[in-house]
Design a protein around this motif. Structure first.
Motif, PDB file in Angstrom:
ATOM      1  N   ASN A   1      17.390  46.537  18.456  1.00  0.00           N
ATOM      2  CA  ASN A   1      16.359  46.922  17.381  1.00  0.00           C
ATOM      3  C   ASN A   1      15.033  46.939  17.009  1.00  0.00           C
ATOM      4  N   SER A   2      13.829  46.756  16.548  1.00  0.00           N
ATOM      5  CA  SER A   2      12.525  47.162  15.971  1.00  0.00           C
ATOM      6  C   SER A   2      11.962  46.088  16.972  1.00  0.00           C
ATOM      7  N   ASN A   3      12.439  44.638  16.712  1.00  0.00           N
ATOM      8  CA  ASN A   3      11.314  43.559  17.221  1.00  0.00           C
ATOM      9  C   ASN A   3      11.946  43.855  19.154  1.00  0.00           C
TER      10      ASN A   3
ATOM     11  N   LEU B   1      12.222  46.561  20.345  1.00  0.00           N
ATOM     12  CA  LEU B   1      10.479  47.794  20.562  1.00  0.00           C
ATOM     13  C   LEU B   1       9.295  47.358  20.240  1.00  0.00           C
ATOM     14  N   ILE B   2       9.098  46.873  19.435  1.00  0.00           N
ATOM     15  CA  ILE B   2       8.081  46.280  19.062  1.00  0.00           C
ATOM     16  C   ILE B   2       7.532  44.898  20.757  1.00  0.00           C
TER      17      ILE B   2
END
Length: 539
Positions: free
Chosen positions: A185-187, A189-190
């Motif tokens: 998910n994007s989190n 990735l961050i």
């Protein structure tokens, strides 16, 4: 972590009662194909909200690890393994239900393994390493140092037996054939971009198979970090371009690989970089160059190509460091089991891994080892330019390195005996080999090398045609432009590397028409000697 219960179980998730045989032991589950695993996983997740709370999903011990391994073998990448493992993480979307004690034990042994364990090299979003942020790296290095004390053991196990970034029960390191790596998910990735999540991102920035190879070389070279690239020549180009600023000055030596010389003479001036060229033994010339120029880097081979000259790495490093200059040694002719330039004071050591390191005349590669700070600078350049080592090539080099110490010991032994024999032969004018007392840097080689390498250069009593006849009369070695492999290779540098120059131009580099470079493989010494004798008798 909680696992939901339910009565609608896919076939590849056997109930606990179905998993035990007569002995009561849990067998390894039958692993489905990658496509079937993905399909059934999606079906399971879509029905998650309707699962009953009366039954507990229970899996055999190590189920996720086994599934990840099987999926990786089927797909030649880690994608499906990550899909399946990620589906059983805490944020999988399945409702959390308290487990019985036995169910909790099974779940802990299986699905609680984090997906990061399968991809564990921390890499920042810009492609630079963030390994120093992960304490496990230090403990891994300490464990390797405590267990493996010899180059032979390191060549076999370093980067693989301990700390391999790919979770698998295979003895050999798998080939990870993928061009990119995905995030849940994007989190995540961050977290990866900010250095909190360990993973890879894109094939140009790293690969688990290549990472295992880099750790093996770091262990052999006693280096903090290693970068493997597509060829030895690219390693030289990347190192020089990344470490020498525009308008900088380097010092190099007269005897070196011709393509390296061409790059220094023709390409570096385009960046405003100038060079001073000295004899490998000319320490006064080095002092003068350091005094008269703002030298950024001293770069040489040791031993050199093709005359096997040796520089005093410890003295050169002391002189250069006193003036703020870096030292890079191309150790291709030595291999790390014969010489460790970093322990002698050099800042960077590079190799054409095509030669002794891979050792089988079947793969191209290069590597650069040194401090984390310097290798990170080279990585920044490399990640932009992209001279990436293919993971299949990384696997082949890993396989070749397991016998590095054995091959090089044999080649050292054969080359020294042959150099001694050739030096006494009436049809040989001169022999170049650092293991001979007649070699101009024999005293240096004895101090900083544990073996003198498998390549011997010598001059035949005769002209160009006579030397050609000698080379063509040999039956065992191949006439080819490389060295360091299991098969012996011979070449006549005047033809192989300098044929586009006139005889007088070749002479300015010391390349005579009667010069021969012979790379001894792992064949029997007596067979090679008999072949050389009959070839010499033909001229």
């Amino acid at each position: 972590m909680a696992v939901s219960s339910g009565c609608c179980l896919p076939k590849f998730f056997p109930a606990a009662s179905d998993c035990r045989g007569d002995s009561g032991a849990l067998p390894r589950p039958e692993i489905p194909s990658a496509a079937a695993a993905s399909s059934r996983l999606l079906s399971l997740r879509s029905r998650a909200s309707g699962l009953s709370s009366t039954l507990i999903l229970r899996f055999p011990p190590n189920f996720v690890r086994q599934l990840s391994t099987k999926a990786r073998r089927n797909c030649s990448n880690i994608g499906v393994a990550q899909i399946v493992a990620a589906s059983w993480s805490n944020n999988s979307g399945l409702p959390e239900t308290p487990l019985s004690a036995s169910a909790a034990a099974d779940a802990t042994a299986t699905v609680a393994i984090p997906v990061e364990a399968d991809v564990a090299t921390p890499v920042g979003g810009d492609g630079t390493s963030t390994e120093s942020q992960i304490p496990a790296a230090d403990s891994k290095a300490a464990a390797i140092a405590a267990l493996l004390s010899s180059d032979g053991s390191l060549a076999v196990h370093a980067g693989e037996r301990l700390g391999r970034v790919i979770t698998t029960d295979a003895i050999t390191t798998p080939v990870v054939n993928t061009s990119a790596y995905w995030f849940k998910n994007s989190n995540e990735l961050i977290d990866f971009k900010e250095g909190r999540h360990a993973s890879f991102e894109y094939g140009r920035y790293g690969n688990p198979t290549t990472k295992a190879l880099e750790e093996k070389m770091s262990a052999l070279e006693k280096a903090e970090s290693t970068l493997f690239v597509s060829s030895g020549m690219y390693a030289s180009v990347a190192m020089l371009t990344a470490l020498v600023p525009a308008g900088g000055h380097i010092v190099t030596t007269t005897d070196c690989y011709r393509k390296t010389r061409i790059f220094i003479q023709n390409e570096l001036p385009k960046m405003g970089i100038s060079a001073t060229v000295i004899d490998p033994a000319d320490m006064d010339g080095l002092r003068g160059a350091l005094d008269q120029n703002n030298v950024s880097l001293f770069f040489t081979e040791s031993p050199t190509n093709p005359f096997l000259r040796c520089v005093d790495i410890e003295l050169v490093s002391e002189l250069c460091h006193s003036k703020g200059a870096l030292v890079c040694i191309d150790g291709t002719f030595a291999a790390p089991v014969n010489q460790k330039a970093l322990t002698l004071g050099a800042d960077v050591v590079l190799h054409s891994a095509t030669k002794f390191i891979a050792g089988h005349n079947d793969v191209l590669g290069g590597c650069i080892s040194g401090s984390e700070e310097l290798i990170s600078k080279i990585c920044l350049y490399h990640h932009v330019i992209g001279g990436v080592l293919n993971p299949n090539a990384a696997y082949m080099i890993l396989r070749g390195m397991k016998t590095l110490h054995l091959r090089v010991q044999q080649q050292n032994h054969t080359a020294l005996r042959m150099a001694q024999f050739l030096e006494e032969h009436p049809k040989i004018i001169r022999v170049y080999y650092p293991g001979l007392p007649s070699h101009p840097e024999h005293h240096i080689a004895k101090q900083q090398m544990t073996g003198f390498g498998g390549v011997v250069s010598f001059e035949v009593a005769g002209d160009l045609r006579t030397t050609m006849k000698f080379v063509d009369s040999l039956k065992i070695p191949y006439v080819a432009p490389s060295f360091g492999g299991c098969e012996s290779i011979v070449d006549q540098p005047a033809i192989m590397s300098y044929w586009d120059l006139s005889a007088s131009e070749r002479a300015t580099y010391g390349i005579k028409d009667n010069l021969v470079r012979f790379s001894f493989g792992v064949e029997d010494f007596e067979d090679l000697k008999a072949d050389i004798v009959q070839a010499l008798e033909s001229i």
